[in-house]
Design an enzyme around this catalytic site. Structure first.
Site, PDB file in Angstrom:
ATOM      1  N   LYS A  21       1.179  -1.295  -0.063  1.00  0.00           N
ATOM      2  CA  LYS A  21      -0.096  -0.156  -0.222  1.00  0.00           C
ATOM      3  C   LYS A  21       1.343   1.419  -0.386  1.00  0.00           C
ATOM      4  O   LYS A  21       2.474   1.135   0.530  1.00  0.00           O
ATOM      5  CB  LYS A  21      -0.872   0.044   1.269  1.00  0.00           C
ATOM      6  CG  LYS A  21      -2.095  -0.951   1.171  1.00  0.00           C
ATOM      7  CD  LYS A  21      -2.577  -0.499   2.279  1.00  0.00           C
ATOM      8  CE  LYS A  21      -4.244  -1.426   1.938  1.00  0.00           C
ATOM      9  NZ  LYS A  21      -5.108  -1.472   3.359  1.00  0.00           N
ATOM     10  N   HIS A  29       2.266   7.071   2.508  1.00  0.00           N
ATOM     11  CA  HIS A  29       1.637   7.918   2.016  1.00  0.00           C
ATOM     12  C   HIS A  29       1.492   9.156   3.401  1.00  0.00           C
ATOM     13  O   HIS A  29       2.787   9.234   4.056  1.00  0.00           O
ATOM     14  CB  HIS A  29       0.403   8.301   2.577  1.00  0.00           C
ATOM     15  CG  HIS A  29      -0.739   7.038   3.200  1.00  0.00           C
ATOM     16  ND1 HIS A  29      -0.728   8.256   4.305  1.00  0.00           N
ATOM     17  CD2 HIS A  29      -1.343   6.369   3.053  1.00  0.00           C
ATOM     18  CE1 HIS A  29      -1.321   6.883   4.958  1.00  0.00           C
ATOM     19  NE2 HIS A  29      -1.626   6.047   4.757  1.00  0.00           N
ATOM     20  N   HIS A  81       2.395   8.085   7.253  1.00  0.00           N
ATOM     21  CA  HIS A  81       2.667   7.303   7.419  1.00  0.00           C
ATOM     22  C   HIS A  81       3.832   8.652   8.357  1.00  0.00           C
ATOM     23  O   HIS A  81       4.852   7.609   8.736  1.00  0.00           O
ATOM     24  CB  HIS A  81       3.601   6.245   6.665  1.00  0.00           C
ATOM     25  CG  HIS A  81       2.869   5.063   6.265  1.00  0.00           C
ATOM     26  ND1 HIS A  81       1.980   5.260   5.173  1.00  0.00           N
ATOM     27  CD2 HIS A  81       1.741   4.389   7.247  1.00  0.00           C
ATOM     28  CE1 HIS A  81       1.730   3.987   5.472  1.00  0.00           C
ATOM     29  NE2 HIS A  81       1.280   4.074   6.442  1.00  0.00           N
TER      30      HIS A  81
END
Length: 580
Positions: free
Chosen positions: A141, A144, A147
């Site tokens: 995933k 982004h 994070h």
């Protein structure tokens, strides 16, 4: 530093009030430093009369003012206390200015990076073992901006706990298991490319994940294939495990590059996969206690006192595969046994609040007393984080954008210096801008990100902090070697110096406040104020053209301000620059 003066004030207050000598420490704890006022000189300390009352406020507000005036009338100035006054129900104290100047500067010079961290304010804190779990990206995933928040917040908390003497274990708990990995494993044969995976691992894994997700929405067979791949994984199928391990290893290698740029590091790259077997052991423990209930949707545990169905938490799917919370339960139990921690802090976005409430409750139901030592630090969402190319996909894009914009700003600035590595300096300044912008408010609040605002060189920004630190560092080139660290007090009597020293007195209280609720905004506000005070002093105090004694005293003052500013920036996770 401030505690020494508090004790002196407390001893006189205790004598005047006829309190026993053992009450002196309690009185000292009631004495607070006074925030610096930019427009007029402030006292250094204040003692609110309400704080001296065992049972809280004593009488009306006007009575508190009378009590303050009565106490102030009985207190006397001495070699330490130069002025005593009252304001709004409190007694205020000013410390002898020369004594304040000498003691603060000598203490900073003596303590260095430990200034503000080894004062009496922290003496009663026990040294603890702290686990901080943060960042925790999901493999396949996008890595982004969420994070980014988790990484810098977790890094700050770990830095803070370590600074006050805790043994800190930094854990990156990777989302490397579960149905999303089943989708990736099943989809790679159709959409994957070994060449693209080698060239740009994270980007290609993300592209494959997007494609297989889109296909799964139209084709139920792909969902079934993903579930089958996950069952093979959990069953130990060699081919599935080999593919999973390859994806996991290259992802960690790529993540490590980003963490290095952010100045973050981890002691343990664990993950959900580590607990696939241990989660079954936890389920057996719960089953043996009669706490599990099988339903059509899977196996659940009742979290309510009354058996309310809405309070059930599913801990295993109907096909027998584990869930996120099951693996979190196993991870928590494993850490309790392995680390015997005093506190464990999870740093994730606020959407996971209910998840952690359920997790901690399940641990309590299991009889794990250490569940009370677990804490979730939630954070809000960032809106408006875009690059010039459009919406952000990876965190790497954000860091590249910050560096690129800073390089452009530095090139356009007339005051920029010739640097050995402009790109590295721009990166450190850009990351400081991101961190300060993020840490200004309550962590749980959402906020809108604005590149132009974040990268301003004036105002309350990370760029301003870096600029101030570099400016103070450049002054040290003027320093002349001296045989002694003694200095001329008369050269440091300007109001701007006193105001800065008063502010430096408060550093330990600010760190303590950050420890209380794990919010970095107190330290950010403090450092920005210190930067503004330092710049006023820089404009006011002459170094060039002054006598050697005055220059030495002023350079010592600026060096110590720079030291505290730099120490605070490092706690936030910022690498101070010396030139820009």
């Amino acid at each position: 530093m401030a505690w020494h003066f508090r004790r002196v004030i407390a001893e006189q207050v205790s004598r005047v009030l006829g309190l026993p000598s053992e009450s002196c420490s309690r009185v000292a704890q009631c004495i607070q430093t006074v925030p610096v006022h930019r427009k007029h000189e402030s006292p250094d300390f204040q003692l609110f009369m309400t704080s001296l009352s065992e049972g809280g406020p004593n009488g009306t507000f006007s009575n508190q003012e009378e009590r303050a005036e009565q106490l102030a009338g009985k207190l006397v100035c001495d070699s330490v206390i130069s002025d005593i006054g009252t304001t709004r129900g409190s007694v205020t104290f000013k410390i002898n200015r020369d004594l304040l100047t000498r003691n603060v500067l000598q203490q900073i010079s003596k303590d260095g990076s430990l200034y503000g961290l080894n004062t009496e304010l922290f003496s009663e804190l026990s040294r603890r073992k702290t686990i901080v779990e943060y960042s925790s990206p999901n493999i396949a995933k996008k890595f982004h901006v969420g994070h980014l928040r988790s990484t810098i917040i977790g890094n700050f908390i770990a830095n803070l706990k370590q600074a006050v003497g805790n043994e800190v274990v930094r854990i990156n708990y990777l989302g490397d298991w579960g149905l999303q990995f089943g989708l990736l494993g099943a989809g790679f044969s159709s959409f994957g490319s070994k060449e693209k995976l080698l060239a740009n691992p994270l980007q290609h894994l993300f592209e494959v994940y997007v494609k297989v997700n889109t296909a799964a929405e139209k084709d139920n067979g792909i969902k079934l294939s993903a579930q089958e791949f996950l069952r093979r994984l959990e069953g130990g199928d060699p081919h599935a495990l080999s593919l999973w391990m390859h994806f996991r290893d290259i992802s960690i290698q790529e993540y490590a590059k980003i963490y290095k740029r952010l100045g973050a590091h981890f002691d343990d790259y664990s993950g959900e996969s580590f607990y696939k077997e241990k989660s079954q052991e936890v389920l057996k423990q719960l089953e043996s206690k009669g706490l599990l209930l099988k339903t059509d949707k899977g196996t659940v545990i009742d979290l309510s006192e009354e058996g309310n169905l809405s309070s059930y938490s599913t801990v295993m799917r109907s096909d027998g595969t584990s869930l996120y919370i099951t693996r979190d339960m196993a991870a928590a139990v494993d850490r309790m046994e392995r680390y015997n921690f005093d506190e464990m802090i999870y740093v994730t976005d606020k959407s996971q609040k209910n998840h952690f409430q359920q997790l901690f409750k399940i641990l309590k139901i299991m009889g794990k007393d250490q569940a009370d030592r677990c804490q979730h630090v939630p954070f809000g969402l960032v809106q408006g984080m875009k690059t010039r190319r459009g919406e952000v996909v990876f965190l790497e894009d954000v860091l590249d954008e910050a560096r690129s914009r800073m390089l452009q700003n530095m090139a356009a600035s007339e005051t920029s210096k010739q640097l050995d590595d402009p790109s590295d300096t721009a990166e450190k300044i850009g990351i400081a801008a991101l961190i300060v912008q993020d840490f200004k408010g309550q962590l749980v609040s959402d906020y809108h990100f604005d590149w132009d605002q974040a990268l301003q060189s004036t105002g309350d920004t990370g760029v301003f902090l870096q600029y101030t630190h570099a400016r103070l560092h450049s002054l040290q080139a003027l320093r002349c070697p001296r045989d002694t660290e003694d200095f001329e007090i008369a050269s440091l009597r300007e109001p701007c110096v006193i105001a800065t020293l008063q502010h430096l007195l408060r550093y330990d209280e600010v760190i303590y406040k950050c420890l209380e609720d794990l919010q970095p905004r107190y330290l950010v506000t403090y450092l920005l104020s210190l930067g503004h005070l330092a710049n006023v002093a820089h404009r006011t105090l002459q170094v060039k053209g002054s006598s050697s004694e005055a220059a030495h005293a002023r350079l010592l003052f600026f060096k110590n301000v720079q030291m505290v500013l730099g120490n605070g920036m490092k706690l936030l996770g910022i690498t101070p620059v010396n030139n820009m």
